[in-house]
Design an enzyme around this catalytic site. Structure first.
Site, PDB file in Angstrom:
ATOM      1  N   ARG A 159     -25.936   6.477   1.894  1.00  0.00           N
ATOM      2  CA  ARG A 159     -26.397   6.614   3.351  1.00  0.00           C
ATOM      3  C   ARG A 159     -27.146   5.321   3.695  1.00  0.00           C
ATOM      4  NH1 ARG A 159     -23.050   8.981   1.730  1.00  0.00           N
ATOM      5  NH2 ARG A 159     -22.863  11.139   1.336  1.00  0.00           N
ATOM      6  N   SER A 204     -26.924  16.437   7.792  1.00  0.00           N
ATOM      7  CA  SER A 204     -27.921  16.700   7.236  1.00  0.00           C
ATOM      8  C   SER A 204     -29.145  15.670   7.570  1.00  0.00           C
ATOM      9  CB  SER A 204     -27.772  15.918   5.593  1.00  0.00           C
ATOM     10  OG  SER A 204     -26.650  16.770   4.868  1.00  0.00           O
ATOM     11  N   GLU A 210     -32.579  11.298   6.819  1.00  0.00           N
ATOM     12  CA  GLU A 210     -31.277  10.766   6.827  1.00  0.00           C
ATOM     13  C   GLU A 210     -30.793  10.235   8.457  1.00  0.00           C
ATOM     14  OE1 GLU A 210     -27.943  12.352   4.435  1.00  0.00           O
ATOM     15  OE2 GLU A 210     -26.562  11.795   6.007  1.00  0.00           O
TER      16      GLU A 210
HETATM   17  C1  LIG Z   1     -21.753  18.656  11.431  1.00  0.00           C
HETATM   18  C2  LIG Z   1     -22.103  17.358  11.014  1.00  0.00           C
HETATM   19  C3  LIG Z   1     -21.679  17.122   9.775  1.00  0.00           C
HETATM   20  C4  LIG Z   1     -21.910  15.858   9.158  1.00  0.00           C
HETATM   21  N1  LIG Z   1     -21.313  15.576   7.910  1.00  0.00           N
HETATM   22  C5  LIG Z   1     -21.614  14.383   7.118  1.00  0.00           C
HETATM   23  C6  LIG Z   1     -21.316  14.029   5.849  1.00  0.00           C
HETATM   24  O1  LIG Z   1     -20.499  14.647   5.097  1.00  0.00           O
HETATM   25  N2  LIG Z   1     -21.552  12.925   5.387  1.00  0.00           N
HETATM   26  C7  LIG Z   1     -21.925  12.009   5.904  1.00  0.00           C
HETATM   27  O2  LIG Z   1     -22.459  10.845   5.538  1.00  0.00           O
HETATM   28  N3  LIG Z   1     -22.550  12.293   7.263  1.00  0.00           N
HETATM   29  C8  LIG Z   1     -22.445  13.391   8.007  1.00  0.00           C
HETATM   30  N4  LIG Z   1     -22.766  13.573   9.177  1.00  0.00           N
HETATM   31  C9  LIG Z   1     -23.716  12.524   9.944  1.00  0.00           C
HETATM   32  C10 LIG Z   1     -22.906  11.662  10.730  1.00  0.00           C
HETATM   33  O3  LIG Z   1     -21.497  12.024  11.113  1.00  0.00           O
HETATM   34  C11 LIG Z   1     -22.633  10.249   9.960  1.00  0.00           C
HETATM   35  O4  LIG Z   1     -23.914   9.782   9.562  1.00  0.00           O
HETATM   36  C12 LIG Z   1     -22.018   9.305  10.596  1.00  0.00           C
HETATM   37  O5  LIG Z   1     -21.852   8.046   9.985  1.00  0.00           O
HETATM   38  C13 LIG Z   1     -22.960   8.828  12.136  1.00  0.00           C
HETATM   39  O6  LIG Z   1     -21.731   8.135  12.974  1.00  0.00           O
HETATM   40  P1  LIG Z   1     -22.032   7.952  14.446  1.00  0.00           P
HETATM   41  O7  LIG Z   1     -21.051   7.126  14.875  1.00  0.00           O
HETATM   42  O8  LIG Z   1     -22.187   9.270  14.860  1.00  0.00           O
HETATM   43  O9  LIG Z   1     -23.395   7.216  14.651  1.00  0.00           O
HETATM   44  P2  LIG Z   1     -24.697   7.361  15.271  1.00  0.00           P
HETATM   45  O10 LIG Z   1     -25.392   8.684  15.063  1.00  0.00           O
HETATM   46  O11 LIG Z   1     -24.207   7.232  16.772  1.00  0.00           O
HETATM   47  O12 LIG Z   1     -25.666   6.352  15.122  1.00  0.00           O
HETATM   48  C14 LIG Z   1     -26.011   6.491  13.489  1.00  0.00           C
HETATM   49  C15 LIG Z   1     -26.601   4.693  13.268  1.00  0.00           C
HETATM   50  O13 LIG Z   1     -25.517   4.009  13.184  1.00  0.00           O
HETATM   51  C16 LIG Z   1     -25.651   3.013  14.069  1.00  0.00           C
HETATM   52  N5  LIG Z   1     -24.326   2.676  14.714  1.00  0.00           N
HETATM   53  C17 LIG Z   1     -23.737   3.408  15.332  1.00  0.00           C
HETATM   54  N6  LIG Z   1     -22.449   2.695  15.675  1.00  0.00           N
HETATM   55  C18 LIG Z   1     -22.641   1.364  15.269  1.00  0.00           C
HETATM   56  C19 LIG Z   1     -21.783   0.318  15.313  1.00  0.00           C
HETATM   57  N7  LIG Z   1     -20.695   0.225  15.887  1.00  0.00           N
HETATM   58  N8  LIG Z   1     -22.430  -0.946  14.905  1.00  0.00           N
HETATM   59  C20 LIG Z   1     -23.846  -1.011  14.408  1.00  0.00           C
HETATM   60  N9  LIG Z   1     -24.519   0.157  14.206  1.00  0.00           N
HETATM   61  C21 LIG Z   1     -23.905   1.377  14.700  1.00  0.00           C
HETATM   62  C22 LIG Z   1     -26.607   3.458  15.107  1.00  0.00           C
HETATM   63  O14 LIG Z   1     -27.253   2.543  15.997  1.00  0.00           O
HETATM   64  C23 LIG Z   1     -27.632   4.222  14.368  1.00  0.00           C
HETATM   65  O15 LIG Z   1     -28.697   3.670  13.649  1.00  0.00           O
HETATM   66  C24 LIG Z   1     -22.666  14.761   9.710  1.00  0.00           C
HETATM   67  C25 LIG Z   1     -22.998  15.096  10.915  1.00  0.00           C
HETATM   68  C26 LIG Z   1     -22.737  16.338  11.560  1.00  0.00           C
HETATM   69  C27 LIG Z   1     -23.300  16.573  13.037  1.00  0.00           C
END
Ligand SMILES: Cc1cc2nc3c(=O)[nH]c(=O)nc-3n(C[C@H](O)[C@H](O)[C@H](O)COP(=O)(O)OP(=O)(O)OC[C@H]3O[C@@H](n4cnc5c(N)ncnc54)[C@H](O)[C@@H]3O)c2cc1C
Length: 299
Positions: free
Chosen positions: A175, A223, A293
């Site tokens: 992560r 999480s 996380e």
């Molecule tokens: C119901 C649910 C289930 C989930 N299950 C999982 C799971 O099984 N496994 C898991 O790992 N995660 C899980 N997550 C968490 C989440 O989906 C992941 O961490 C995902 O990778 C975050 O992506 P995001 O685009 O939403 O990022 P954001 O939440 O928008 O951002 C997260 C971080 O990434 C950075 N970021 C986003 N886009 C970019 C970019 N293009 N360039 C540089 N930095 C960037 C942001 O600045 C921030 O620091 C879950 C979330 C939910 C709501």
């Protein structure tokens, strides 16, 4: 503010807004307004916008699908950037898929399945974008994005130039990644392998059923804490007696204690209170310090 909005609108063809509620852009459905919200459509637009923001000394934050973020009730004093346009496209080069950073992982996984390409099944239920997933090295079911990454085109935050990094350059681990804060993942290439549609679909169904049974449906950010080595944050929080505990409109889920859910009118303060309670209780009972996380942003 009027002047910077005008300047940004001159270089960004997508949305440029002021006072945009972040609750509209996060899976928690929580968060006050960002001073500025913009959606560059191309790399050129992104570089122009970042150049302007840097010139004016305005901080910025790259938002993916907001599924791993808690934005404060006071919002964010700066510009939130959400990628769109070119960053929503993906294409195949043989068994390699090149994806824009804004593509939702479940969409990419679904498309790979239709093309009988295996490798992304684990990502079926991870609701983030490709960029966010790479930044976080998102994963599930024993696999993570880093396992299939070939390389990524990343905009360096200091020089504002695009460079291609191989997976091994990005220091991807549980992560986390070595991608510098402020740098922008623009595109990524993933190595898939030919598979049978029925096998890929079976795996996807298995993973979806697993989530349906073990994860709450209410708005959340997935999480809250990372799992400590050899243990599970959810198990520890539950054993510390906090399952179902409420603060205002937020609750530690009864289905999975490492999820905090928004029961309808939760504030960021409610969520932060539960985070503190969970940390304290686990530390007191087990002497384990849970690490967040999710990312916390703003006031
Ligand atoms: C119901 C649910 C289930 C989930 N299950 C999982 C799971 O099984 N496994 C898991 O790992 N995660 C899980 N997550 C968490 C989440 O989906 C992941 O961490 C995902 O990778 C975050 O992506 P995001 O685009 O939403 O990022 P954001 O939440 O928008 O951002 C997260 C971080 O990434 C950075 N970021 C986003 N886009 C970019 C970019 N293009 N360039 C540089 N930095 C960037 C942001 O600045 C921030 O620091 C879950 C979330 C939910 C709501």
């Amino acid at each position: 503010m009027e002047q910077i909005v005008k300047s940004l609108a001159a270089v960004v063809s997508g949305l440029v807004k002021t006072q945009e509620p972040m609750s509209r852009h996060t899976s928690f459905q929580i968060g006050g307004p960002a001073d500025l919200y913009l959606q560059p459509q191309t790399t050129t637009e992104l570089i122009s916008a970042l150049t302007l923001l840097k010139e004016k000394g305005i901080p910025y934050f790259l938002l993916g699908r907001g599924t791993n973020i808690l934005v404060g009730d006071g919002g964010y004093r700066g510009a939130v950037i959400g990628l769109a346009g070119d960053f929503m496209q993906f294409s195949y080069e043989g068994t390699i898929v090149r994806s824009g950073a804004a593509v939702p992982l479940p969409r990419l996984a679904g498309n790979a399945c239709k093309r009988e390409m295996s490798g992304l099944e684990f990502a079926t239920g991870i609701p983030g974008s490709v960029g966010g997933a790479l930044f976080m090295n998102a994963g599930a079911h024993g696999r993570s994005v880093g396992d299939i990454l070939v390389d990524a085109e990343i905009l360096d935050c200091a020089a504002l130039s695009l460079h291609t990094f191989r997976a091994s350059d990005l220091m991807l681990s549980y992560r986390t990644s070595g991608i510098a804060e402020g740098s922008v993942v623009c595109f990524a290439r993933f190595a898939l392998s030919p598979g049978k549609m029925e096998d890929i679909e079976r795996k996807r169904r298995e993973f979806t059923d697993f989530r349906r049974l073990r994860q709450p449906r209410q708005p959340s950010a997935g999480s809250i804490f990372k799992n400590p080595p050899q243990d599970a944050a959810g198990r520890l929080i539950e054993a510390a007696g906090l399952k179902g505990r409420r603060s205002g409109g937020a609750k530690i889920s009864e289905i999975h204690a490492n999820f905090i859910v928004n029961c309808g009118n939760a504030t960021a303060t409610d969520v932060l209170t539960l985070i503190e309670w969970a940390k304290e209780a686990v530390d007191r009972k087990f002497g384990i310090s849970l690490a967040l996380e999710i990312q916390v942003l703003g006031d």
